[in-house]
Design a protein around this motif. Structure first.
Motif, PDB file in Angstrom:
ATOM      1  N   ALA A  60      -4.296-146.022 -14.884  1.00 59.74           N
ATOM      2  CA  ALA A  60      -4.680-145.152 -14.006  1.00 59.74           C
ATOM      3  C   ALA A  60      -3.264-144.486 -13.514  1.00 59.74           C
ATOM      4  CB  ALA A  60      -4.955-146.114 -12.750  1.00 59.74           C
ATOM      5  N   GLU A  61      -3.458-143.458 -12.607  1.00 63.69           N
ATOM      6  CA  GLU A  61      -2.008-142.643 -12.192  1.00 63.69           C
ATOM      7  C   GLU A  61      -1.259-143.793 -11.470  1.00 63.69           C
ATOM      8  OE1 GLU A  61      -1.378-139.469 -12.336  1.00 63.69           O
ATOM      9  OE2 GLU A  61      -3.069-139.221 -13.580  1.00 63.69           O
ATOM     10  N   GLY A  62       0.099-143.607 -11.758  1.00 63.56           N
ATOM     11  CA  GLY A  62       1.302-144.227 -11.202  1.00 63.56           C
ATOM     12  C   GLY A  62       1.400-145.733 -11.833  1.00 63.56           C
ATOM     13  N   GLU A  63       0.519-145.883 -12.799  1.00 65.41           N
ATOM     14  CA  GLU A  63       0.938-147.218 -13.634  1.00 65.41           C
ATOM     15  C   GLU A  63       1.577-147.268 -14.610  1.00 65.41           C
ATOM     16  OE1 GLU A  63      -3.083-148.825 -13.935  1.00 65.41           O
ATOM     17  OE2 GLU A  63      -3.280-149.402 -12.010  1.00 65.41           O
ATOM     18  N   GLY A  64       1.939-146.050 -15.173  1.00 67.93           N
ATOM     19  CA  GLY A  64       2.964-145.920 -16.499  1.00 67.93           C
ATOM     20  C   GLY A  64       2.531-145.320 -17.942  1.00 67.93           C
ATOM     21  N   ALA A  65       1.075-145.196 -17.910  1.00 65.25           N
ATOM     22  CA  ALA A  65       0.628-144.828 -18.977  1.00 65.25           C
ATOM     23  C   ALA A  65      -0.822-144.000 -18.752  1.00 65.25           C
ATOM     24  CB  ALA A  65       0.104-146.011 -19.797  1.00 65.25           C
ATOM     25  N   GLU A  66      -0.348-142.953 -18.105  1.00 59.20           N
ATOM     26  CA  GLU A  66      -1.444-142.003 -17.749  1.00 59.20           C
ATOM     27  C   GLU A  66      -1.762-141.071 -18.715  1.00 59.20           C
ATOM     28  OE1 GLU A  66       1.060-143.020 -14.075  1.00 59.20           O
ATOM     29  OE2 GLU A  66       1.531-142.288 -15.998  1.00 59.20           O
ATOM     30  N   THR A  67      -0.938-140.801 -19.675  1.00 58.83           N
ATOM     31  CA  THR A  67      -1.132-139.913 -20.871  1.00 58.83           C
ATOM     32  C   THR A  67      -1.024-140.862 -22.251  1.00 58.83           C
ATOM     33  OG1 THR A  67       0.951-139.008 -21.284  1.00 58.83           O
ATOM     34  CG2 THR A  67      -0.425-137.879 -19.552  1.00 58.83           C
ATOM     35  N   TYR A  68      -1.432-140.437 -23.545  1.00 62.01           N
ATOM     36  CA  TYR A  68      -1.039-140.698 -24.652  1.00 62.01           C
ATOM     37  C   TYR A  68       0.467-140.792 -24.951  1.00 62.01           C
ATOM     38  CZ  TYR A  68      -0.665-141.296 -29.442  1.00 62.01           C
ATOM     39  OH  TYR A  68      -0.018-141.719 -30.922  1.00 62.01           O
ATOM     40  N   LEU A  69       1.008-139.826 -24.668  1.00 63.28           N
ATOM     41  CA  LEU A  69       2.620-139.744 -24.892  1.00 63.28           C
ATOM     42  C   LEU A  69       3.276-140.703 -24.033  1.00 63.28           C
ATOM     43  CD1 LEU A  69       2.974-135.841 -24.967  1.00 63.28           C
ATOM     44  CD2 LEU A  69       2.853-137.543 -26.795  1.00 63.28           C
ATOM     45  N   ASP A  70       2.826-140.816 -22.713  1.00 69.02           N
ATOM     46  CA  ASP A  70       3.472-141.921 -21.748  1.00 69.02           C
ATOM     47  C   ASP A  70       3.148-143.122 -22.258  1.00 69.02           C
ATOM     48  OD1 ASP A  70       4.485-139.766 -19.882  1.00 69.02           O
ATOM     49  OD2 ASP A  70       2.505-140.030 -18.657  1.00 69.02           O
ATOM     50  N   MET A  71       1.895-143.688 -22.759  1.00 71.85           N
ATOM     51  CA  MET A  71       1.616-144.870 -23.267  1.00 71.85           C
ATOM     52  C   MET A  71       2.384-145.117 -24.339  1.00 71.85           C
ATOM     53  SD  MET A  71      -2.174-145.966 -24.933  1.00 71.85           S
ATOM     54  CE  MET A  71      -1.827-145.486 -26.364  1.00 71.85           C
ATOM     55  N   MET A  72       2.609-144.536 -25.329  1.00 72.72           N
ATOM     56  CA  MET A  72       3.349-144.782 -26.416  1.00 72.72           C
ATOM     57  C   MET A  72       4.964-144.867 -25.998  1.00 72.72           C
ATOM     58  SD  MET A  72       1.229-145.350 -28.891  1.00 72.72           S
ATOM     59  CE  MET A  72       2.125-145.156 -30.353  1.00 72.72           C
ATOM     60  N   ARG A  73       5.321-144.245 -25.280  1.00 71.34           N
ATOM     61  CA  ARG A  73       6.673-144.413 -24.847  1.00 71.34           C
ATOM     62  C   ARG A  73       7.016-145.389 -24.059  1.00 71.34           C
ATOM     63  NH1 ARG A  73       6.773-138.490 -24.295  1.00 71.34           N
ATOM     64  NH2 ARG A  73       8.054-137.790 -25.861  1.00 71.34           N
ATOM     65  N   ALA A  74       6.179-145.895 -23.126  1.00 71.29           N
ATOM     66  CA  ALA A  74       6.025-147.279 -22.406  1.00 71.29           C
ATOM     67  C   ALA A  74       5.955-148.461 -23.505  1.00 71.29           C
ATOM     68  CB  ALA A  74       4.761-147.350 -21.467  1.00 71.29           C
ATOM     69  N   ASN A  75       4.908-148.148 -24.528  1.00 66.18           N
ATOM     70  CA  ASN A  75       5.031-149.411 -25.252  1.00 66.18           C
ATOM     71  C   ASN A  75       6.273-149.550 -26.353  1.00 66.18           C
ATOM     72  OD1 ASN A  75       2.496-150.045 -24.525  1.00 66.18           O
ATOM     73  ND2 ASN A  75       1.326-148.989 -25.963  1.00 66.18           N
TER      74      ASN A  75
END
Length: 316
Positions: free
Chosen positions: A289-304
């Motif tokens: 969800a918004e504000g949890e660090g993985a709102e987009t695919y690119l955000d998710m992969m960078r966070a992982n």
């Protein structure tokens, strides 16, 4: 005279009924065509939904069925959403058996003539290597951004071909820009993972989800708490004992659990192994969800990438 008048009235009544019946048939026949929305794209998972929206931009409406932080193996849809699937101008789904609760709806859409993109089929899929799922196709291709580039190309072609009213030049320009972002993501991930010594590139997850990432970036998948490609399976005591031994032998410093699933099983394994093993959450199968660090695919992969690197380098 009354007899002569009755016959024309009967003919008029019969003619009216015939016209009414014909009109109903025409209306019913046209209804299925009119109900189809050839300008709307429906996407099953939120990861593919974000990818598809980057391709389409403002050229068409995109409806994503899977909510943030949901499990793609088990999420379901409402009757209204099921009807939307069968009227879509284009349906994009992951395929390779991922959306277990959506299989019948995808089949129904195909039977009704909806153009369908099975994204995983275009990602050069690999098979699971675990004993539980060996020989079955692994649907988690998105953990490798290079394979996502091939999926972007397929979705782009199908959008241009099937979705009414889109500007082909604009859609292809969007796809080119997003492809460049994916290529930059791959370079970032490769550079970050290169910092991890070879003897530390060992992954234990809550279920088998990182086979593609492991192949692309030279990791070894030691095992999974749930020895399967689906979160709907459950480990046995012998499964846990076997994996605990592998964790002890490998000296794995961290176990990675999907953020949409409780980490109880991973924590049980950490305790069972008798080691001080960190349990690190990853956004492996769903955007947040918004504000949890993985709102987009690119955000998710960078966070992982950050979480895996820090977990295996003992920086948490």
């Amino acid at each position: 005279m009354s007899g002569r008048g009755a016959r024309p009235r009967a003919h008029r009544l019969a003619g009216s009924l015939l016209a009414l019946a014909t009109g109903l048939v025409v209306a019913a026949t046209g209804c299925s065509t009119a109900d189809a929305d050839h300008g709307e794209v429906v996407v099953t998972t939120n990861i593919l939904g974000d990818i598809t929206r980057n391709i389409i931009g403002d050229q068409a409406e995109v409806t994503v069925l899977m909510r943030p932080n949901a499990d793609p193996h088990s999420f379901g849809i409402s009757a209204r959403e099921a009807a939307l699937v069968e009227r879509a101008g284009l349906l994009v789904h992951n395929g390779l058996g991922l959306e277990e609760g959506m299989l019948r709806h995808v089949a129904a859409a195909e039977e009704s003539g909806v153009p369908v993109v099975s994204a995983g089929d275009h990602a050069d899929p690999i098979d699971y290597t675990s004993d539980e799922s060996r020989g079955e196709p692994d649907p988690h291709f998105w953990t490798d951004p290079v394979r996502v580039v091939a999926v972007v190309e397929e979705i782009t072609d199908r959008v241009v071909e099937h979705v009414d009213g889109v500007d082909e030049e604009a859609v292809r320009a969007n796809a080119d820009a997003y492809r460049a972002e994916l290529e930059a993501l791959h370079e970032e991930m490769a550079e970050r993972f290169a910092e991890i010594p070879v003897d530390r590139r060992q992954l234990v997850t809550n279920h088998h989800v990182f086979g593609y990432l492991a192949e692309r970036y030279d990791f070894e998948v030691v095992g999974a708490v749930i020895p399967s490609g689906t979160t709907l399976a459950s480990p046995s005591a012998s499964d846990l004992e076997s994996l605990a031994g592998a964790v002890r032998d490998a000296g794995v410093p961290a176990i990675f659990a999907d953020s949409s699933q409780p980490d109880r099983l991973a924590q049980v394994l950490a305790d069972h192994a008798g080691l001080d093993v960190a349990v690190v959450p990853l956004f492996s199968e769903s955007l947040s969800a918004e504000g949890e660090g993985a709102e987009t695919y690119l955000d998710m992969m960078r966070a992982n990438t950050d979480s895996i690197s820090q977990g295996l380098l003992g920086q948490l």
